[in-house]
Design an enzyme around this catalytic site. Structure first.
Site, PDB file in Angstrom:
ATOM      1  N   ASP A 150       0.282   5.398   0.540  1.00 41.13           N
ATOM      2  CA  ASP A 150      -0.809   6.288   0.957  1.00 41.13           C
ATOM      3  C   ASP A 150      -0.520   7.764   0.920  1.00 41.13           C
ATOM      4  OD1 ASP A 150      -2.300   4.074   1.857  1.00 41.13           O
ATOM      5  OD2 ASP A 150      -1.314   4.122   3.805  1.00 41.13           O
ATOM      6  N   GLU A 189       0.851  -1.197   0.000  1.00 43.41           N
ATOM      7  CA  GLU A 189       0.000   0.000   0.000  1.00 43.41           C
ATOM      8  C   GLU A 189       0.884   1.243   0.000  1.00 43.41           C
ATOM      9  OE1 GLU A 189      -3.197  -0.216   2.971  1.00 43.41           O
ATOM     10  OE2 GLU A 189      -3.064   1.945   3.241  1.00 43.41           O
ATOM     11  N   GLU A 227      -3.022  10.536   2.783  1.00 46.35           N
ATOM     12  CA  GLU A 227      -4.278  10.739   3.506  1.00 46.35           C
ATOM     13  C   GLU A 227      -4.281  12.163   4.036  1.00 46.35           C
ATOM     14  OE1 GLU A 227      -5.964   6.764   5.421  1.00 46.35           O
ATOM     15  OE2 GLU A 227      -3.934   7.190   6.095  1.00 46.35           O
TER      16      GLU A 227
END
Ligand SMILES: *[C@@H]1O[C@H](CO)[C@@H](O)[C@H](O)[C@H]1NC(C)=O
Length: 289
Positions: A101, A99, A103
């Protein structure tokens, strides 16, 4: 050019690059809504994600990819966005997932958002770095790009690199290069942790909360199973991300990265000796960018 010449050129390009790997499509061509369909919207090149007391919303790409660049312009939830999280990330599926990310943790009016980044390899994360934006991310659209190639991952904000994660697989540190990842976007209630560590809850009187995305571009290698692992990493011109140009940031980009790190970085797992009991994760002892 005459049509015949165009055809010849097209034929030639096709002949030397039999696997056409570049994908360049609008939001609605490349994504679909997966959550909150009753209030989110995906039209042409625009995606609006909505969060209210009933639900958040989310969208994802129709196919997974392995390496390339994923960019979108995003305008974050304005006003009192405390407790909301707007996300833009790549992820594979399964329990040893990879993953990458971005955010965006909301805040009460006038207080800064946090740009939260992380990378998971083989199911292991805990590699957070956080930044304050150097602009108001709710006033206008800004470009957020994940660049992912066999040697490094770079997170960009308006073309300025804010973070690098390098491949140290040769030193036994896992790197995401075996699993295809889809690009996900979402807006949800994260008031258990997002704002001041969960102290500030969502104020629903400000709902619905809306995050807007546009101009999504995946210039990336479609992942079609195990054969793609070598294909997408092959050092051939159509795999533009494997060019030596992208093996390391140039001098000017490194200067920008250092500017962000010295002025806007608020958390770096590689400096959190207390959290890791004095023994930082192994990549923290390597050259990081
Ligand atoms: C919200 O504002 C407070 C106070 O300025 C700050 O400490 C915090 O880092 C900001 N961002 C988030 C997401 O909590």
């Amino acid at each position: 050019m005459a049509n015949f010449e165009k055809m010849l050129v097209a034929f030639f390009i096709f002949a030397i690059a039999p696997s056409i790997v570049l994908v360049d499509a609008t939001f609605s061509d490349s994504m679909y809504l997966t959550w909150g369909l009753q209030h989110a919207s995906l039209q042409a090149d625009n995606l609006s994600l909505v969060l209210d007391q009933n639900s958040g919303s989310a969208a994802q790409t129709k196919i997974p990819y392995l390496f390339g660049s994923f960019e979108s312009r995003i305008k974050l939830v304005p006003g009192n966005s405390a407790g909301t999280v707007t996300a833009y990330y790549l992820s594979s599926t399964g329990n040893k997932h990879d993953e990458i990310d971005f955010e965006f943790l909301g805040n009460i009016s006038g207080q800064p958002y946090i740009i939260h980044t992380n990378v998971f390899t083989q199911g292991n994360g805990s590699r957070e770095q956080q930044f304050y934006p150097w602009f108001d991310p709710t006033a206008d659209f800004h470009n957020y790009t994940i660049h992912w190639n066999p040697t490094e991952i770079v997170w960009y904000v308006d073309s300025i690199p804010i973070r690098v994660f390098r491949n140290y697989q040769s030193a036994g540190i896992a790197y995401p290069n075996q699993q295809g990842m889809s690009l996900y976007t979402s807006l949800w209630n994260a008031d258990g942790w997002a704002t001041r560590g969960g102290l500030v809850k969502i104020n629903w009187s400000g709902a619905p909360f809306i995050a807007r995305y546009n101009q999504f571009r995946a210039r990336a290698c479609p992942f079609n199973g195990p054969a793609s692992i070598n294909q997408c990493a092959a050092n051939i011109p159509s795999n533009w991300w494997t060019s030596p140009l992208y093996k390391q940031l140039g001098y000017a980009s490194l200067g920008q990265l250092n500017w962000v790190r010295s002025n806007y970085m608020i958390y770096d797992y590689c400096k959190d000796t207390k959290r890791f009991n004095g023994q930082l994760p192994p990549e923290c002892y390597k050259q990081q960018f």
